[in-house]
Write a protein that holds these residues in place. Sequence first.
Motif, PDB file in Angstrom:
ATOM      1  N   PRO A  42       0.821  -1.213   0.000  1.00  0.00           N
ATOM      2  CA  PRO A  42       0.000   0.000   0.000  1.00  0.00           C
ATOM      3  C   PRO A  42       0.856   1.264   0.000  1.00  0.00           C
ATOM      4  O   PRO A  42       1.894   1.302   0.658  1.00  0.00           O
ATOM      5  CB  PRO A  42      -0.785  -0.083   1.314  1.00  0.00           C
ATOM      6  N   ARG A  43       0.427   2.271  -0.757  1.00  0.00           N
ATOM      7  CA  ARG A  43       1.105   3.576  -0.714  1.00  0.00           C
ATOM      8  C   ARG A  43       0.489   4.376   0.426  1.00  0.00           C
ATOM      9  O   ARG A  43      -0.648   4.085   0.838  1.00  0.00           O
ATOM     10  CB  ARG A  43       0.896   4.312  -2.038  1.00  0.00           C
ATOM     11  N   PRO A  44       1.192   5.381   0.912  1.00  0.00           N
ATOM     12  CA  PRO A  44       0.632   6.175   2.020  1.00  0.00           C
ATOM     13  C   PRO A  44      -0.776   6.667   1.676  1.00  0.00           C
ATOM     14  O   PRO A  44      -1.001   7.164   0.570  1.00  0.00           O
ATOM     15  CB  PRO A  44       1.604   7.346   2.140  1.00  0.00           C
ATOM     16  N   GLY A  45      -1.690   6.476   2.586  1.00  0.00           N
ATOM     17  CA  GLY A  45      -3.063   6.957   2.385  1.00  0.00           C
ATOM     18  C   GLY A  45      -3.984   5.917   1.766  1.00  0.00           C
ATOM     19  O   GLY A  45      -5.197   6.068   1.826  1.00  0.00           O
ATOM     20  N   GLU A  46      -3.434   4.872   1.187  1.00  0.00           N
ATOM     21  CA  GLU A  46      -4.291   3.849   0.578  1.00  0.00           C
ATOM     22  C   GLU A  46      -4.911   2.967   1.656  1.00  0.00           C
ATOM     23  O   GLU A  46      -4.242   2.596   2.633  1.00  0.00           O
ATOM     24  CB  GLU A  46      -3.478   2.985  -0.406  1.00  0.00           C
ATOM     25  N   ILE A  47      -6.181   2.666   1.474  1.00  0.00           N
ATOM     26  CA  ILE A  47      -6.905   1.899   2.483  1.00  0.00           C
ATOM     27  C   ILE A  47      -7.203   0.497   1.974  1.00  0.00           C
ATOM     28  O   ILE A  47      -7.750   0.329   0.870  1.00  0.00           O
ATOM     29  CB  ILE A  47      -8.216   2.629   2.868  1.00  0.00           C
ATOM     30  N   ASN A  48      -6.852  -0.498   2.793  1.00  0.00           N
ATOM     31  CA  ASN A  48      -7.120  -1.884   2.435  1.00  0.00           C
ATOM     32  C   ASN A  48      -8.634  -2.124   2.369  1.00  0.00           C
ATOM     33  O   ASN A  48      -9.371  -1.707   3.261  1.00  0.00           O
ATOM     34  CB  ASN A  48      -6.488  -2.822   3.489  1.00  0.00           C
ATOM     35  N   GLY A  49      -9.086  -2.733   1.298  1.00  0.00           N
ATOM     36  CA  GLY A  49     -10.519  -2.999   1.136  1.00  0.00           C
ATOM     37  C   GLY A  49     -11.232  -1.877   0.417  1.00  0.00           C
ATOM     38  O   GLY A  49     -12.389  -2.012   0.018  1.00  0.00           O
ATOM     39  N   LYS A  50     -10.549  -0.733   0.281  1.00  0.00           N
ATOM     40  CA  LYS A  50     -11.177   0.389  -0.410  1.00  0.00           C
ATOM     41  C   LYS A  50     -10.427   0.669  -1.718  1.00  0.00           C
ATOM     42  O   LYS A  50     -10.998   0.608  -2.797  1.00  0.00           O
ATOM     43  CB  LYS A  50     -11.170   1.634   0.485  1.00  0.00           C
ATOM     44  N   ASP A  51      -9.138   0.962  -1.613  1.00  0.00           N
ATOM     45  CA  ASP A  51      -8.335   1.205  -2.818  1.00  0.00           C
ATOM     46  C   ASP A  51      -7.991  -0.126  -3.490  1.00  0.00           C
ATOM     47  O   ASP A  51      -8.082  -0.263  -4.706  1.00  0.00           O
ATOM     48  CB  ASP A  51      -7.055   1.956  -2.445  1.00  0.00           C
ATOM     49  N   TYR A  52      -7.575  -1.056  -2.683  1.00  0.00           N
ATOM     50  CA  TYR A  52      -7.240  -2.412  -3.128  1.00  0.00           C
ATOM     51  C   TYR A  52      -7.491  -3.359  -1.965  1.00  0.00           C
ATOM     52  O   TYR A  52      -7.511  -2.946  -0.812  1.00  0.00           O
ATOM     53  CB  TYR A  52      -5.740  -2.526  -3.481  1.00  0.00           C
ATOM     54  N   ASN A  53      -7.617  -4.639  -2.292  1.00  0.00           N
ATOM     55  CA  ASN A  53      -7.470  -5.665  -1.268  1.00  0.00           C
ATOM     56  C   ASN A  53      -5.999  -6.073  -1.337  1.00  0.00           C
ATOM     57  O   ASN A  53      -5.574  -6.678  -2.318  1.00  0.00           O
ATOM     58  CB  ASN A  53      -8.368  -6.867  -1.568  1.00  0.00           C
ATOM     59  N   PHE A  54      -5.240  -5.661  -0.347  1.00  0.00           N
ATOM     60  CA  PHE A  54      -3.808  -5.957  -0.353  1.00  0.00           C
ATOM     61  C   PHE A  54      -3.594  -7.373   0.198  1.00  0.00           C
ATOM     62  O   PHE A  54      -4.009  -7.659   1.325  1.00  0.00           O
ATOM     63  CB  PHE A  54      -3.051  -4.921   0.492  1.00  0.00           C
ATOM     64  N   VAL A  55      -2.990  -8.213  -0.624  1.00  0.00           N
ATOM     65  CA  VAL A  55      -2.771  -9.607  -0.220  1.00  0.00           C
ATOM     66  C   VAL A  55      -1.323 -10.002  -0.475  1.00  0.00           C
ATOM     67  O   VAL A  55      -0.608  -9.348  -1.236  1.00  0.00           O
ATOM     68  CB  VAL A  55      -3.712 -10.581  -0.984  1.00  0.00           C
ATOM     69  N   SER A  56      -0.915 -11.095   0.151  1.00  0.00           N
ATOM     70  CA  SER A  56       0.451 -11.593  -0.067  1.00  0.00           C
ATOM     71  C   SER A  56       0.487 -12.345  -1.400  1.00  0.00           C
ATOM     72  O   SER A  56      -0.547 -12.750  -1.928  1.00  0.00           O
ATOM     73  CB  SER A  56       0.846 -12.542   1.065  1.00  0.00           C
ATOM     74  N   THR A  57       1.702 -12.530  -1.902  1.00  0.00           N
ATOM     75  CA  THR A  57       1.871 -13.281  -3.162  1.00  0.00           C
ATOM     76  C   THR A  57       1.337 -14.705  -2.991  1.00  0.00           C
ATOM     77  O   THR A  57       0.697 -15.252  -3.894  1.00  0.00           O
ATOM     78  CB  THR A  57       3.364 -13.317  -3.558  1.00  0.00           C
ATOM     79  N   GLU A  58       1.570 -15.261  -1.823  1.00  0.00           N
ATOM     80  CA  GLU A  58       1.088 -16.623  -1.533  1.00  0.00           C
ATOM     81  C   GLU A  58      -0.442 -16.688  -1.629  1.00  0.00           C
ATOM     82  O   GLU A  58      -1.003 -17.585  -2.270  1.00  0.00           O
ATOM     83  CB  GLU A  58       1.555 -16.987  -0.127  1.00  0.00           C
ATOM     84  N   GLU A  59      -1.083 -15.715  -0.987  1.00  0.00           N
ATOM     85  CA  GLU A  59      -2.563 -15.681  -1.030  1.00  0.00           C
ATOM     86  C   GLU A  59      -3.065 -15.499  -2.459  1.00  0.00           C
ATOM     87  O   GLU A  59      -4.033 -16.132  -2.891  1.00  0.00           O
ATOM     88  CB  GLU A  59      -3.087 -14.503  -0.180  1.00  0.00           C
ATOM     89  N   PHE A  60      -2.388 -14.604  -3.194  1.00  0.00           N
ATOM     90  CA  PHE A  60      -2.801 -14.322  -4.566  1.00  0.00           C
ATOM     91  C   PHE A  60      -2.704 -15.588  -5.422  1.00  0.00           C
ATOM     92  O   PHE A  60      -3.629 -15.938  -6.157  1.00  0.00           O
ATOM     93  CB  PHE A  60      -1.934 -13.207  -5.174  1.00  0.00           C
ATOM     94  N   LYS A  61      -1.596 -16.290  -5.292  1.00  0.00           N
ATOM     95  CA  LYS A  61      -1.390 -17.509  -6.093  1.00  0.00           C
ATOM     96  C   LYS A  61      -2.420 -18.583  -5.743  1.00  0.00           C
ATOM     97  O   LYS A  61      -2.857 -19.344  -6.609  1.00  0.00           O
ATOM     98  CB  LYS A  61       0.031 -18.030  -5.879  1.00  0.00           C
ATOM     99  N   LYS A  62      -2.799 -18.615  -4.479  1.00  0.00           N
ATOM    100  CA  LYS A  62      -3.816 -19.586  -4.046  1.00  0.00           C
ATOM    101  C   LYS A  62      -5.144 -19.266  -4.745  1.00  0.00           C
ATOM    102  O   LYS A  62      -5.837 -20.154  -5.250  1.00  0.00           O
ATOM    103  CB  LYS A  62      -3.963 -19.514  -2.521  1.00  0.00           C
TER     104      LYS A  62
END
Length: 187
Positions: A42-62
Amino acid sequence: MVGRPIVISGPSGTGKSTLLKKLFAEYPDKFGFSVSNTTRKPRPGEINGKDYNFVSTEEFKKLIDENKFIEWAQFSGNYYGTTIKAVEDVATKQGKTCILDIDMQGVKSVKKTSLNARFLFLSPPSIEELKKRLSGRGTETQESIDKRIDAAAAEMEYAQTGAHDKIIVNDNLEKAYQELKEFVLSE
Ligand SMILES: Nc1ncnc2c1ncn2[C@@H]1O[C@H](COP(=O)(O)OP(=O)(O)OP(=O)(O)O)[C@@H](O)[C@H]1O
């Protein structure tokens, strides 16, 4: 009332962003975009679940392995993608009708899901006019314009197969906007 998801597609430079900007400005509470997943930090000010769902590479690959994505891609070392759940969340969590702005591959992919979407194709008046708009926008190199024009031909061919519920030709912005409104508000 929350409607079925609406998929808008059409060649790059046809005017999708321009029209959707107008629609969101007029109906801020009625329509929403889905939140994408990303592995980028996330960049400063970005909100998880709003701007993006920020996930780990492991989670993404799953999620890739489990076929949860409508589409995903890798840019400069990070993964980005839209899950089926993210589209459903717009209705269930935000109480809005989801609008997806995607290309032909995305359209085909949505058709394979249980999202029961409605499909709108935005067509340029001609390839010549599309070239003018892409040049006029000033955001593309000549190489990028050529690539987009090639892709446009394939998109237009696909639209001829009757894959969409509605085709709007964006020759006049105000007229196209009225037609868009009629389609998206008709449920
Ligand atoms: N009806 C219209 N007449 C003339 N110009 C238009 C019309 N609609 C949009 N434009 C212009 O065409 C250009 C491309 O529009 P826009 O960026 O909305 O396309 P897009 O379909 O969202 O492209 P992309 O898929 O690359 O994001 C913009 O400069 C926009 O101002």
